[in-house]
Scaffold this motif. Structure first.
Motif, PDB file in Angstrom:
ATOM      1  N   ALA A 113       4.027  -9.709  -5.990  1.00 44.67           N
ATOM      2  CA  ALA A 113       3.647  -8.467  -5.319  1.00 44.67           C
ATOM      3  C   ALA A 113       2.498  -7.771  -6.023  1.00 44.67           C
ATOM      4  N   GLU A 114       1.609  -7.214  -5.220  1.00 46.59           N
ATOM      5  CA  GLU A 114       0.482  -6.421  -5.696  1.00 46.59           C
ATOM      6  C   GLU A 114       0.529  -5.072  -4.988  1.00 46.59           C
ATOM      7  N   LEU A 115       0.438  -3.977  -5.748  1.00 48.13           N
ATOM      8  CA  LEU A 115       0.543  -2.623  -5.193  1.00 48.13           C
ATOM      9  C   LEU A 115      -0.753  -1.870  -5.430  1.00 48.13           C
ATOM     10  N   VAL A 116      -1.304  -1.281  -4.352  1.00 49.49           N
ATOM     11  CA  VAL A 116      -2.535  -0.499  -4.462  1.00 49.49           C
ATOM     12  C   VAL A 116      -2.342   0.853  -3.789  1.00 49.49           C
ATOM     13  N   ALA A 117      -3.265   1.768  -4.094  1.00 48.10           N
ATOM     14  CA  ALA A 117      -3.214   3.124  -3.545  1.00 48.10           C
ATOM     15  C   ALA A 117      -4.123   3.247  -2.336  1.00 48.10           C
ATOM     16  N   ALA A 118      -3.613   3.914  -1.292  1.00 44.87           N
ATOM     17  CA  ALA A 118      -4.425   4.304  -0.145  1.00 44.87           C
ATOM     18  C   ALA A 118      -3.633   5.294   0.680  1.00 44.87           C
ATOM     19  N   VAL A 126       0.848  -1.183   0.000  1.00 43.86           N
ATOM     20  CA  VAL A 126       0.000   0.000   0.000  1.00 43.86           C
ATOM     21  C   VAL A 126       0.888   1.239   0.000  1.00 43.86           C
ATOM     22  N   ALA A 127       0.648   2.125  -0.966  1.00 42.52           N
ATOM     23  CA  ALA A 127       1.383   3.391  -1.049  1.00 42.52           C
ATOM     24  C   ALA A 127       0.386   4.499  -1.358  1.00 42.52           C
ATOM     25  N   ARG A 128       0.669   5.698  -0.854  1.00 42.79           N
ATOM     26  CA  ARG A 128      -0.232   6.825  -1.113  1.00 42.79           C
ATOM     27  C   ARG A 128      -0.211   7.204  -2.580  1.00 42.79           C
ATOM     28  N   ARG A 129       0.973   7.121  -3.204  1.00 43.81           N
ATOM     29  CA  ARG A 129       1.109   7.436  -4.623  1.00 43.81           C
ATOM     30  C   ARG A 129       1.865   6.300  -5.305  1.00 43.81           C
ATOM     31  N   PRO A 130       1.159   5.244  -5.689  1.00 45.31           N
ATOM     32  CA  PRO A 130       1.823   4.080  -6.287  1.00 45.31           C
ATOM     33  C   PRO A 130       2.628   4.408  -7.534  1.00 45.31           C
ATOM     34  N   GLU A 131       2.221   5.442  -8.279  1.00 46.90           N
ATOM     35  CA  GLU A 131       2.955   5.774  -9.504  1.00 46.90           C
ATOM     36  C   GLU A 131       4.395   6.172  -9.218  1.00 46.90           C
ATOM     37  N   ARG A 132       4.673   6.620  -8.002  1.00 49.30           N
ATOM     38  CA  ARG A 132       6.041   6.984  -7.631  1.00 49.30           C
ATOM     39  C   ARG A 132       6.878   5.770  -7.217  1.00 49.30           C
ATOM     40  N   GLN A 133       6.230   4.625  -7.045  1.00 43.66           N
ATOM     41  CA  GLN A 133       6.930   3.442  -6.548  1.00 43.66           C
ATOM     42  C   GLN A 133       7.111   2.369  -7.614  1.00 43.66           C
ATOM     43  N   GLN A 134       6.917   2.731  -8.881  1.00 45.52           N
ATOM     44  CA  GLN A 134       6.987   1.727  -9.935  1.00 45.52           C
ATOM     45  C   GLN A 134       8.390   1.141 -10.097  1.00 45.52           C
ATOM     46  N   ALA A 135       9.421   1.975  -9.954  1.00 46.96           N
ATOM     47  CA  ALA A 135      10.788   1.460 -10.079  1.00 46.96           C
ATOM     48  C   ALA A 135      11.089   0.458  -8.970  1.00 46.96           C
ATOM     49  N   ALA A 136      10.670   0.778  -7.754  1.00 43.23           N
ATOM     50  CA  ALA A 136      10.882  -0.138  -6.632  1.00 43.23           C
ATOM     51  C   ALA A 136      10.089  -1.421  -6.844  1.00 43.23           C
ATOM     52  N   LEU A 137       8.861  -1.293  -7.338  1.00 40.25           N
ATOM     53  CA  LEU A 137       8.031  -2.470  -7.578  1.00 40.25           C
ATOM     54  C   LEU A 137       8.633  -3.364  -8.658  1.00 40.25           C
TER      55      LEU A 137
END
Length: 221
Positions: free
Chosen positions: A54-59, A33-44
């Motif tokens: 791994a599954e990444l969602v916004a919250a 869970v990240a507030r702004r998943p678009e900023r975490q794409q490189a890490a993902l």
């Protein structure tokens, strides 16, 4: 098949990534869970390249209903669950430069969100009779500094919440743990995120034998 499901609130390239890699290596699938998943794409992408499921969602951690819905969507009832609450509001200000509104908002992330996340996953853990609630603590809870007053207040409140949760849940098989990071998180240092991630996995396993919830991470070279 994964041996468990690790949910990380406050995912990013620091402690969140270190913990994600460590739990993935231990056989856990990941719900992030990240507030702004678009900023975490490189890490993902790096996480998936390492073989993690791994599954990444916004919250937003301060939005209790939104956070609850995100976590419940990431749960897999057939798997044991680990929750790692890693969110923090990084406000740097002395007390006289900290407005009441800012402190109120920061506490929503630092501690109210931690309670909301716990309540979101506890029913599934209680139904299975197993699970861990883990939290990222910090040195400012033990050694407050004027320049980081909001962070220190938030981490102190989080520490109190964790100790209360641990006492309440002590009669159950559920585990509650706080890893207090006693220094600045920096890659390649004594406080490398990968070392911290491994310490979270070790804390998760240690709690099965030793229920004392607080563990200090003073760093080691």
């Amino acid at each position: 098949m994964a041996c468990g499901r690790c949910l990380i609130v406050g995912y990013g390239p620091g402690v969140g990534q270190g913990a994600a890699l460590a739990f993935a290596a231990a056989g856990y699938s990941l719900g992030l869970v990240a507030r702004r998943p678009e900023r975490q794409q490189a890490a993902l992408e790096a996480l998936r390249f390492a073989g993690a499921e791994a599954e990444l969602v916004a919250a937003d951690a301060a939005d209790a209903p939104g956070l609850t819905a995100a976590l419940q969507g990431l749960l897999r009832p057939e798997l044991p669950t680990v929750l790692l609450y890693n969110a923090v509001a990084p406000t740097f200000a002395a007390p006289t430069g900290l407005s009441p509104e800012r402190l109120h908002a920061d506490l929503g992330v630092d501690v109210v969100g931690a309670l909301a996340a716990s309540l979101a996953v506890l029913p599934a853990m209680q139904a299975r009779g197993e699970g861990s609630l883990l939290f990222t603590g910090g040195g400012f809870a033990h050694h407050p500094s004027a320049a980081t007053s909001s962070i220190g207040i938030g981490k102190s409140a989080l520490r109190a919440l964790v100790l209360c949760l641990a006492e309440e849940l002590a009669p159950s098989p559920l585990r509650v743990g706080l890893l207090s990071i006693m220094g600045m998180v920096t890659a390649g240092s004594a406080f490398d995120p990968h070392r911290i991630g491994e310490a979270f996995v070790a804390l998760h396993h240690r709690l099965a034998e030793d229920p004392s919830p607080e563990c200090l991470f003073p760093g080691a070279r």
